[in-house]
Design a protein around this motif. Structure first.
Motif, PDB file in Angstrom:
ATOM      1  N   UNK A   1       8.986   1.210  -7.414  1.00 19.97           N
ATOM      2  CA  UNK A   1       8.348  -0.113  -7.501  1.00 19.97           C
ATOM      3  C   UNK A   1       7.416  -0.385  -6.323  1.00 19.97           C
ATOM      4  N   UNK A   2       7.341   0.573  -5.405  1.00 19.07           N
ATOM      5  CA  UNK A   2       6.501   0.350  -4.226  1.00 19.07           C
ATOM      6  C   UNK A   2       5.132   1.002  -4.427  1.00 19.07           C
ATOM      7  N   UNK A   3       4.094   0.210  -4.196  1.00 16.79           N
ATOM      8  CA  UNK A   3       2.741   0.629  -4.524  1.00 16.79           C
ATOM      9  C   UNK A   3       1.851   0.403  -3.304  1.00 16.79           C
ATOM     10  N   UNK A   4       0.927   1.374  -3.010  1.00 16.33           N
ATOM     11  CA  UNK A   4       0.052   1.252  -1.829  1.00 16.33           C
ATOM     12  C   UNK A   4      -1.416   1.347  -2.230  1.00 16.33           C
ATOM     13  N   UNK A   5      -1.992   0.251  -2.668  1.00 12.65           N
ATOM     14  CA  UNK A   5      -3.347   0.306  -3.224  1.00 12.65           C
ATOM     15  C   UNK A   5      -4.451   0.402  -2.163  1.00 12.65           C
ATOM     16  N   UNK A   6      -4.088   0.396  -0.856  1.00 10.38           N
ATOM     17  CA  UNK A   6      -5.131   0.544   0.177  1.00 10.38           C
ATOM     18  C   UNK A   6      -5.306   1.991   0.627  1.00 10.38           C
ATOM     19  N   UNK A   7      -4.601   2.901  -0.021  1.00 10.70           N
ATOM     20  CA  UNK A   7      -4.670   4.298   0.423  1.00 10.70           C
ATOM     21  C   UNK A   7      -6.032   4.949   0.186  1.00 10.70           C
TER      22      UNK A   7
ATOM     23  N   UNK B   1      -5.939  12.721   2.161  1.00  4.52           N
ATOM     24  CA  UNK B   1      -5.517  12.037   0.932  1.00  4.52           C
ATOM     25  C   UNK B   1      -5.601  13.001  -0.252  1.00  4.52           C
ATOM     26  N   UNK B   2      -6.665  13.832  -0.264  1.00  7.20           N
ATOM     27  CA  UNK B   2      -6.821  14.793  -1.351  1.00  7.20           C
ATOM     28  C   UNK B   2      -5.716  15.858  -1.280  1.00  7.20           C
TER      29      UNK B   2
ATOM     30  N   UNK C   1      -7.294   4.672 -11.368  1.00  6.44           N
ATOM     31  CA  UNK C   1      -7.177   6.128 -11.346  1.00  6.44           C
ATOM     32  C   UNK C   1      -5.731   6.581 -11.143  1.00  6.44           C
ATOM     33  N   UNK C   2      -5.012   5.871 -10.283  1.00  6.57           N
ATOM     34  CA  UNK C   2      -3.627   6.252 -10.010  1.00  6.57           C
ATOM     35  C   UNK C   2      -2.622   5.455 -10.828  1.00  6.57           C
ATOM     36  N   UNK C   3      -3.146   4.693 -11.807  1.00  7.07           N
ATOM     37  CA  UNK C   3      -2.269   3.899 -12.684  1.00  7.07           C
ATOM     38  C   UNK C   3      -1.198   3.146 -11.907  1.00  7.07           C
ATOM     39  N   UNK C   4      -1.643   2.415 -10.875  1.00  9.26           N
ATOM     40  CA  UNK C   4      -0.688   1.724 -10.002  1.00  9.26           C
ATOM     41  C   UNK C   4      -0.068   0.519 -10.700  1.00  9.26           C
TER      42      UNK C   4
ATOM     43  N   UNK D   1       4.227  17.075   3.111  1.00  4.07           N
ATOM     44  CA  UNK D   1       2.771  17.066   3.045  1.00  4.07           C
ATOM     45  C   UNK D   1       2.222  16.001   2.103  1.00  4.07           C
ATOM     46  N   UNK D   2       3.110  15.306   1.365  1.00  3.90           N
ATOM     47  CA  UNK D   2       2.580  14.195   0.565  1.00  3.90           C
ATOM     48  C   UNK D   2       2.075  13.109   1.483  1.00  3.90           C
ATOM     49  N   UNK D   3       2.773  12.979   2.641  1.00  2.34           N
ATOM     50  CA  UNK D   3       2.492  11.848   3.499  1.00  2.34           C
ATOM     51  C   UNK D   3       3.063  10.612   2.846  1.00  2.34           C
ATOM     52  N   UNK D   4       2.194   9.740   2.373  1.00  2.00           N
ATOM     53  CA  UNK D   4       2.618   8.483   1.748  1.00  2.00           C
ATOM     54  C   UNK D   4       2.048   8.493   0.342  1.00  2.00           C
ATOM     55  N   UNK D   5       2.866   8.242  -0.644  1.00  5.02           N
ATOM     56  CA  UNK D   5       2.394   8.286  -2.028  1.00  5.02           C
ATOM     57  C   UNK D   5       1.814   6.936  -2.462  1.00  5.02           C
ATOM     58  N   UNK D   6       0.775   6.932  -3.308  1.00  4.16           N
ATOM     59  CA  UNK D   6       0.230   5.681  -3.835  1.00  4.16           C
ATOM     60  C   UNK D   6       1.277   4.874  -4.608  1.00  4.16           C
TER      61      UNK D   6
END
Lengths: 439, 439
Positions: A154-160, A214-215, A11-14, A145-150
């Protein structure tokens, strides 16, 4: 859990199933689960572990644990030892900050050398909620207000997609082992209060608060993308760039729906803060030549517009303090002065009580320069070079360039945020006291 | 305080010194301070007080106090008595909500009849912070981050520059009297937790958190203004309106920087919620004719676009539930079904365990209609009209039109959110149990 993980990635094209991934693994719950999910998904990955040597034998055991985990997964394992304590001390920063500054450049180096496509971190939804609340508490604009982006470069957070509880449950079900997360134990005071006091209370109001955060983050980020597109489109009309100098046209800006916010979006890129930008906006019909400084740029009010250009020499930065103004906004915050009846006993380096009889307005607020000296309070009127003073009170190198002085007729009356001067001290002959406060 | 009050009014262009103001005064701390500041500023004002008769003698004493206050200020005083309890009962809403619904129309009526320019309420910065935190906790988009606006139509909140503490200090210094605020005492559970648990903790992190929230609100509102201008400008390209029917072009939308967020901005005006809008976006290349329903509109996927038109009859709204889909998003939330081994003992009207052997997929999810009946669980298999059932369980009139049923071959298996049907009950012969959950 695996399905939700894969859905989130799509969904987030990580990244794609063919991507080469570098997992950053501390050995704590979150990173163990991240590793397990990547293994189950059949992704190609290596593991990077930082040993900051902050917890003696425990740090060694963490390292051994991660090496064994990588071995079981058949993954390449990269370990580097950092002396975070010494680095923190030398740079005058917290060990937490030091760990962060050391970690990411090394990950990026590994990525390039070993040709990984992405660096994966194990941040989850509760981390995101904590970050949003922390930013709101400390004061933020939209970006906080983004907090942490998915995905961020090059940094990716797939546990969000998952909460801390969901991750723990998965770990228990799969009977995975982990190491007590050193980053959790050393988590700072603010994050601890949020994690253990604030968020549990909020969760009684809405059990799904992490997903709501997250939303919100997702929607704010998308709104920010739209705003950037809009702002970019308006630049032709409002902004003119000539080399390093920018010109902003006031009349064109005034025609827009929310001119102050547009101005804030542009000027924050030049280091001006919101409080200052409001002053700049309010003063737009004022006297030509009026100047405002950020730590990197000078803005000058010109006929019908503002000119913004980089600061050449820090000595250019100087503000005039008129007694009647009572307040000045500058690059490091706001300085206020007010007449008071008597001294307060509070010890606050951001407050100075000065003998108004000794001061000759207008005063000057400027950055300190080599050669500057003062007679620090409590040192029997002895002269001291500011450069030496700042070494003695252990100001970090990175902050030294941002220290200001209040000057009266060439004499330094206050080293702002540090110490007053004996020559301007309130004494029994003083008839008028001015209290200066930096906020 | 008076200076800050006047500055705030000027800065936010709330009103001019010549404006005729209607102050809404409960007699509590905030409204007493608002009255005093307006008096000191020399504004022309009248006072409106609602007596909701919720606290017996105390309500009478509040009224007398406000009358006396108005008299001392030489201000016109308008008082109306409302039977908030009866109104709340009849409408099936909380007394708090009832007080709100009764109050504002009356204020607006007074404004028009007595030719006031603005209605002033005494909301302050802590109210704003509470509202923002409440919205974040419950889930919000950008709009929930405004909190409370300084100016919204004819309603103006000139105390939003001050914190609760600043207001109390002013009150003590001026030795003003006030009435224990009835609205504070009756404040709801959620706001109480925020006010007494959450915010004091956050304040230890940042003592100026209320001001930070006010600044955030201001910036988000300005960003929202910019976004509206941007969205409006894109309509010509993406949206075509023909009477009550709207057509959205997918290809034109896909070219934009954040297409989902743009779609969300348009579709939320037609009652679609974000979760649904994400599904609509994901399904954009799906089968022509696919329909989505909000409580007011139908969206149909057509070649290259979506058609949105108002629901003519509620009977048009109907969703098909395929067993394999496991989930459907509809106008009231999300319905999920999953096979389970056994029943749980939890009592939750949003969960139903149905005998899969008795169900014939595809099922239908639709609004209930006059004439519908079921055999409610626990009523010995007796038939009951849904209209009667909803009266018995005291569903507020305003919510009756939003109740859905799950139907199998013309029989109602579940009155969603209320009661299952005896004919679909899990029994000793059941071989497969489906758990339905509404979230």
């Amino acid at each position: 859990m695996l399905n939700a993980f894969l859905t989130f990635i799509t969904e987030h094209q990580l990244f794609t199933p063919a991507s080469r991934l570098l997992l950053t693994v501390s050995g704590g719950i979150d990173s163990v689960v991240l590793t397990e999910l990547c293994r189950q998904a059949g992704f190609t990955f290596g593991i990077a572990h930082c040993n900051f040597q902050l917890r003696g034998d425990d740090s060694e055991a963490d390292e051994a644990f991660v090496r064994a985990l990588a071995h079981r997964c058949g993954a390449e394992c990269y370990v580097r030892r950092f002396d975070a304590k010494t680095f923190a001390k030398n740079e005058g920063i917290s060990t937490q900050m030091a760990a962060r500054e050391l970690r990411y450049p090394w990950f990026e180096e590994l990525r390039q050398v070993h040709r990984y496509d992405y660096i994966l971190t194990a941040h989850q939804q509760d981390d995101l909620l904590e970050t949003i609340l922390m930013n709101i508490t400390r004061g933020t604009g939209l970006a906080g207000l983004y907090g942490i982006l998915p995905k961020n470069g090059f940094i990716v957070r797939p546990l969000l997609f998952a909460t801390r509880t969901e991750i723990s449950t998965f770990l228990t079900q799969r009977r995975l082992t982990w190491r007590e997360d050193s980053s959790n134990a050393s988590v700072d005071y603010v994050r601890n209060r949020l994690r253990h006091d604030v968020i549990p209370t909020l969760r009684t109001i809405n059990p799904n608060i992490s997903a709501a955060a997250a939303r919100l983050s997702e929607r704010v980020k998308a709104s920010e993308t739209l705003l950037s597109a809009y702002t970019k489109g308006l630049e032709a009309e409002i902004l003119q760039t000539d080399g390093a100098t920018h010109r902003l046209f006031i009349a064109a800006l005034e025609k827009q729906a929310a001119p102050l916010e547009l101005l804030a979006r542009w000027l924050s890129d030049f280091g001006f803060h919101y409080h200052q930008i409001k002053k700049i906006w309010t003063a737009r019909n004022g006297q030509t030549g009026q100047r405002f400084f950020s730590s990197t740029h000078i803005l000058t009010l010109d006929r019908g517009g503002w000119l913004v250009h980089p600061v050449q020499k820090p000595t250019e930065i100087s503000y005039t303090l008129e007694e009647k103004d009572r307040e000045i906004v500058y690059s490091e915050g706001c300085l206020q002065w007010v007449e008071v009846e008597k001294l307060s006993s509070e010890k606050n380096p951001n407050v100075a009580y000065l003998d108004a009889d000794a001061l000759a307005f207008p005063l000057t607020l400027r950055l300190w320069q080599p050669g500057d000296w003062l007679c620090p309070l409590g040192m029997q009127g002895k002269r001291k070079k500011i450069s030496d003073f700042l070494v003695d009170v252990k100001v970090p190198r990175s902050l030294k360039g941002q220290v200001y002085v209040v000057e009266s007729e060439g004499n330094i009356a206050w080293l702002v945020g540090f110490r007053g001067d004996e020559r301007f001290k309130v004494n029994e002959k003083t008839t008028k006291i001015l209290k200066f406060t930096k906020t």
